[in-house]
Design a protein around this motif. Structure first.
Motif, PDB file in Angstrom:
ATOM      1  N   ARG A 198       0.836  -1.211   0.000  1.00  0.00           N
ATOM      2  CA  ARG A 198       0.000   0.000   0.000  1.00  0.00           C
ATOM      3  C   ARG A 198       0.863   1.249   0.000  1.00  0.00           C
ATOM      4  NH1 ARG A 198      -2.838  -1.017   4.384  1.00  0.00           N
ATOM      5  NH2 ARG A 198      -2.592   0.822   5.681  1.00  0.00           N
ATOM      6  N   GLN A 199       1.955   1.232   0.785  1.00  0.00           N
ATOM      7  CA  GLN A 199       2.874   2.368   0.829  1.00  0.00           C
ATOM      8  C   GLN A 199       3.577   2.561  -0.514  1.00  0.00           C
ATOM      9  OE1 GLN A 199       3.266   4.573   3.186  1.00  0.00           O
ATOM     10  NE2 GLN A 199       4.928   5.689   2.172  1.00  0.00           N
ATOM     11  N   ALA A 200       3.943   1.457  -1.168  1.00  0.00           N
ATOM     12  CA  ALA A 200       4.605   1.553  -2.466  1.00  0.00           C
ATOM     13  C   ALA A 200       3.672   2.173  -3.511  1.00  0.00           C
ATOM     14  CB  ALA A 200       5.060   0.169  -2.919  1.00  0.00           C
ATOM     15  N   LEU A 201       2.407   1.781  -3.497  1.00  0.00           N
ATOM     16  CA  LEU A 201       1.445   2.376  -4.427  1.00  0.00           C
ATOM     17  C   LEU A 201       1.299   3.874  -4.178  1.00  0.00           C
ATOM     18  CD1 LEU A 201      -1.309  -0.393  -4.520  1.00  0.00           C
ATOM     19  CD2 LEU A 201      -0.164   0.570  -6.516  1.00  0.00           C
ATOM     20  N   LEU A 202       1.257   4.241  -2.916  1.00  0.00           N
ATOM     21  CA  LEU A 202       1.126   5.660  -2.559  1.00  0.00           C
ATOM     22  C   LEU A 202       2.324   6.446  -3.071  1.00  0.00           C
ATOM     23  CD1 LEU A 202      -0.416   7.879  -0.996  1.00  0.00           C
ATOM     24  CD2 LEU A 202       0.886   7.203   1.037  1.00  0.00           C
ATOM     25  N   GLY A 262       4.605 -14.795  -3.687  1.00  0.00           N
ATOM     26  CA  GLY A 262       4.079 -13.502  -4.134  1.00  0.00           C
ATOM     27  C   GLY A 262       2.608 -13.564  -4.472  1.00  0.00           C
ATOM     28  N   GLY A 263       2.137 -14.723  -4.984  1.00  0.00           N
ATOM     29  CA  GLY A 263       0.720 -14.884  -5.269  1.00  0.00           C
ATOM     30  C   GLY A 263      -0.121 -14.903  -4.009  1.00  0.00           C
ATOM     31  N   ILE A 264       0.425 -15.449  -2.917  1.00  0.00           N
ATOM     32  CA  ILE A 264      -0.312 -15.428  -1.642  1.00  0.00           C
ATOM     33  C   ILE A 264      -0.456 -13.988  -1.159  1.00  0.00           C
ATOM     34  CG2 ILE A 264      -0.507 -16.441   0.661  1.00  0.00           C
ATOM     35  CD1 ILE A 264       1.633 -18.463  -0.131  1.00  0.00           C
ATOM     36  N   HIS A 265       0.643 -13.217  -1.212  1.00  0.00           N
ATOM     37  CA  HIS A 265       0.565 -11.808  -0.818  1.00  0.00           C
ATOM     38  C   HIS A 265      -0.443 -11.065  -1.696  1.00  0.00           C
ATOM     39  CE1 HIS A 265       3.798 -12.159   2.009  1.00  0.00           C
ATOM     40  NE2 HIS A 265       4.734 -12.411   1.094  1.00  0.00           N
ATOM     41  N   ALA A 266      -0.409 -11.340  -3.009  1.00  0.00           N
ATOM     42  CA  ALA A 266      -1.328 -10.668  -3.930  1.00  0.00           C
ATOM     43  C   ALA A 266      -2.778 -11.007  -3.589  1.00  0.00           C
ATOM     44  CB  ALA A 266      -1.017 -11.066  -5.371  1.00  0.00           C
ATOM     45  N   MET A 267      -3.038 -12.290  -3.321  1.00  0.00           N
ATOM     46  CA  MET A 267      -4.412 -12.714  -3.021  1.00  0.00           C
ATOM     47  C   MET A 267      -4.863 -12.211  -1.658  1.00  0.00           C
ATOM     48  SD  MET A 267      -6.670 -14.228  -4.786  1.00  0.00           S
ATOM     49  CE  MET A 267      -8.320 -14.924  -4.570  1.00  0.00           C
ATOM     50  N   ASN A 268      -3.940 -12.091  -0.714  1.00  0.00           N
ATOM     51  CA  ASN A 268      -4.313 -11.567   0.610  1.00  0.00           C
ATOM     52  C   ASN A 268      -4.791 -10.121   0.525  1.00  0.00           C
ATOM     53  OD1 ASN A 268      -4.125 -13.678   2.482  1.00  0.00           O
ATOM     54  ND2 ASN A 268      -1.894 -13.491   2.598  1.00  0.00           N
ATOM     55  N   LEU A 269      -4.328  -9.387  -0.485  1.00  0.00           N
ATOM     56  CA  LEU A 269      -4.827  -8.013  -0.661  1.00  0.00           C
ATOM     57  C   LEU A 269      -6.336  -8.016  -0.893  1.00  0.00           C
ATOM     58  CD1 LEU A 269      -2.102  -6.542  -3.057  1.00  0.00           C
ATOM     59  CD2 LEU A 269      -2.310  -6.149  -0.594  1.00  0.00           C
ATOM     60  N   SER A 270      -6.854  -9.111  -1.468  1.00  0.00           N
ATOM     61  CA  SER A 270      -8.279  -9.169  -1.805  1.00  0.00           C
ATOM     62  C   SER A 270      -9.168  -9.315  -0.587  1.00  0.00           C
ATOM     63  CB  SER A 270      -8.539 -10.333  -2.776  1.00  0.00           C
ATOM     64  OG  SER A 270      -8.406 -11.584  -2.117  1.00  0.00           O
ATOM     65  N   GLN A 271      -8.583  -9.581   0.579  1.00  0.00           N
ATOM     66  CA  GLN A 271      -9.372  -9.661   1.811  1.00  0.00           C
ATOM     67  C   GLN A 271      -8.854  -8.702   2.884  1.00  0.00           C
ATOM     68  OE1 GLN A 271      -9.095 -13.654   3.415  1.00  0.00           O
ATOM     69  NE2 GLN A 271      -6.896 -13.489   3.805  1.00  0.00           N
ATOM     70  N   ASP A 272      -7.932  -7.815   2.490  1.00  0.00           N
ATOM     71  CA  ASP A 272      -7.370  -6.840   3.417  1.00  0.00           C
ATOM     72  C   ASP A 272      -8.275  -5.601   3.446  1.00  0.00           C
ATOM     73  OD1 ASP A 272      -5.927  -4.783   4.651  1.00  0.00           O
ATOM     74  OD2 ASP A 272      -4.005  -5.576   3.989  1.00  0.00           O
ATOM     75  N   LYS A 273      -8.998  -5.419   4.535  1.00  0.00           N
ATOM     76  CA  LYS A 273      -9.969  -4.329   4.628  1.00  0.00           C
ATOM     77  C   LYS A 273      -9.301  -2.959   4.475  1.00  0.00           C
ATOM     78  CE  LYS A 273     -13.309  -7.205   5.312  1.00  0.00           C
ATOM     79  NZ  LYS A 273     -14.236  -7.496   4.188  1.00  0.00           N
TER      80      LYS A 273
END
Length: 455
Positions: free
Chosen positions: A291-295, A313-324
């Motif tokens: 999130r900080q990198a995107l900012l 990396g796919g786990i981290h990517a998919m975890n974004l989909s449930q990160d409120k």
């Protein structure tokens, strides 16, 4: 001339299992069994509405027929014909209504059978029945790819019962009572062990690297190729791509797979300890860093994001989909994973995902859970033999290489399967086909562990 009824006319609609597309086995999406059932159940509900309307028309036709009786004597021939016509109309309406009711009932019965079969299969899996997870060769513990590893992880309580000397029947009961293995809970228990404290997640810092303008292919295979090229010569870095499309902007985050540390738990958050954070702690610290990198890359709130990752990396990517917290900031619309164990992650509603797996790659089965079969979630299992480079020997990691998944992504793009067509069309609608884009690198660094002073 009589019309010819189409083949299968009059039969109740039933979902069909997706047909393999060459070497690709496809599950989920708009062609998946679950979505077909959802569509059929919606259709059955619509039929119920028509049935109610036809019932009212049927009653009205009977009312008209009865109302014609007093006028039959005035003109017997025409009055009788009118009464007969009204009666036949009512009977025709009743036949249509009954047929629609039968179709709706059959659809619901089919759905109940499917649910029963799924429940029965789940119970058998929990009891360790119906699935062979060990090899038949000289070494019985020679596991056969993703499905074998997934079965072993699911069945770990029963296997431990065997190892402790329990009779097979008692081990089966113990496995059924314990249920499938919770890999996240196992990893958290390991982290709590004093000797494995280095696996505990620590804060991740973000520092900006180089930013370049370059041509980027935004197809599934193109993004995996870009990920493969930059991750091969970097350590602890992610890439953020700014996509300008139709006067707006979208962002792609590329996250590499595991980069072994020496020792693990060092400054690189994508080392082996990163697996524990991803599967055991929902990528809590890495998600903050992304999130900080995107900012810092310039992404504004509510802009569209696509996340791409290989292995860890796919786990981290998919975890974004449930990160409120992440979803409150950005509109994550699609996740692409390659060789990643993400079956235990449930994305927020409306987030599409495409998961590439190979039947000989054991890593996607490491969490012991199969990916869900939903409209927005498509899983592709590659069954083609692993092609080896000159001089390369077949090993346990041969099918896990990102270059293998690039080949699979190319097959996905050429596929005519409806689920894959819808998935790639969604991705293309979000990002377009590619072109010159701004690409920024960001270095992720895990903070040093705190040291206790000696008393």
């Amino acid at each position: 001339m009589d019309e010819i009824a189409p083949v299968g006319a009059g039969e109740s609609p039933r979902p069909r299992a997706p047909v393999p597309d060459g070497s690709l086995l496809i599950r989920g999406g708009v062609g998946g069994i679950n979505f077909q059932f959802e569509e059929l159940l919606d259709g059955a509900a619509a039929l119920d509405g028509l049935v109610i309307q036809l019932q009212a028309i049927e009653v009205e036709a009977e009312t008209v027929r009865v109302a014609l009786f007093p006028f039959q004597a005035s003109s017997y021939s025409s009055g009788s014909n009118a009464i007969i016509a009204a009666g036949e109309s009512g009977r025709d309406i009743r036949r249509v209504r009954e047929q629609l009711q039968r179709i709706g009932n059959d659809v619901r019965a089919s759905h109940r059978e499917y649910e029963f079969a799924e429940s029965h299969a789940a119970i058998r899996l929990r009891m360790g029945l119906g699935t062979t997870v060990f090899g038949n060769g000289p070494n019985p513990f020679d596991l056969r790819g993703k499905d074998a590893v997934e079965g072993v992880v699911q069945d770990l309580p029963r296997i431990l019962g065997w190892m402790m000397g329990l009779p097979p029947a008692a081990a089966n009961v113990a496995g059924a009572v314990a249920g499938p293995t919770d890999v996240g809970a196992v990893l958290r228990a390991m982290v709590a062990t004093p000797g494995l404290a280095f696996l505990k997640p620590r804060s991740v810092q973000v520092s900006r690297g180089e930013t370049t303008m370059k041509a980027v292919d935004l197809s599934t295979s193109g993004m995996l190729r870009e990920l493969d090229e930059f991750s091969a010569r970097s350590e602890g870095e992610i890439e953020v791509v700014q996509v300008d499309k139709d006067g707006g902007r979208a962002w792609v985050v590329l996250i590499p797979g595991t980069q072994p540390g020496n020792p693990p738990g060092g400054s690189n958050p994508l080392d082996e300890a990163g697996i524990a954070e991803a599967l055991g702690y929902n990528s809590a610290e890495t998600s903050k860093a992304i999130r900080q990198a995107l900012l810092e890359a310039g992404a504004a709130a509510s802009e569209t994001v696509v996340a791409v990752g290989h292995s860890q990396g796919g786990i981290h990517a998919m975890n974004l989909s449930q990160d409120k917290a992440f979803l409150a900031e950005y509109r994550l619309k699609f996740v692409l994973t390659a060789g990643s164990p993400v079956g235990g992650i449930t994305p927020d509603a409306g987030i599409g995902s495409l998961h590439l797996e190979h039947e000989n790659d054991w890593v996607p089965g490491a969490d012991g859970k199969a990916n869900a079969d939903t409209k927005d979630r498509v899983t592709v299992t590659m069954t083609n033999p692993v092609s080896l480079a000159p001089g390369e020997e077949l090993g346990p990691w041969s099918a896990h290489k990102l270059s293998r998944y690039e080949e699979g992504a190319q097959l996905v793009q050429r596929s005519s399967d409806p689920s894959l067509g819808a998935s790639t069309a969604t991705l293309g609608g979000l990002l377009g086909v590619g072109g010159v884009a701004k690409v920024s690198r960001f270095k992720l660094s895990r903070e040093a562990p705190s040291r206790r002073r000696a008393p």
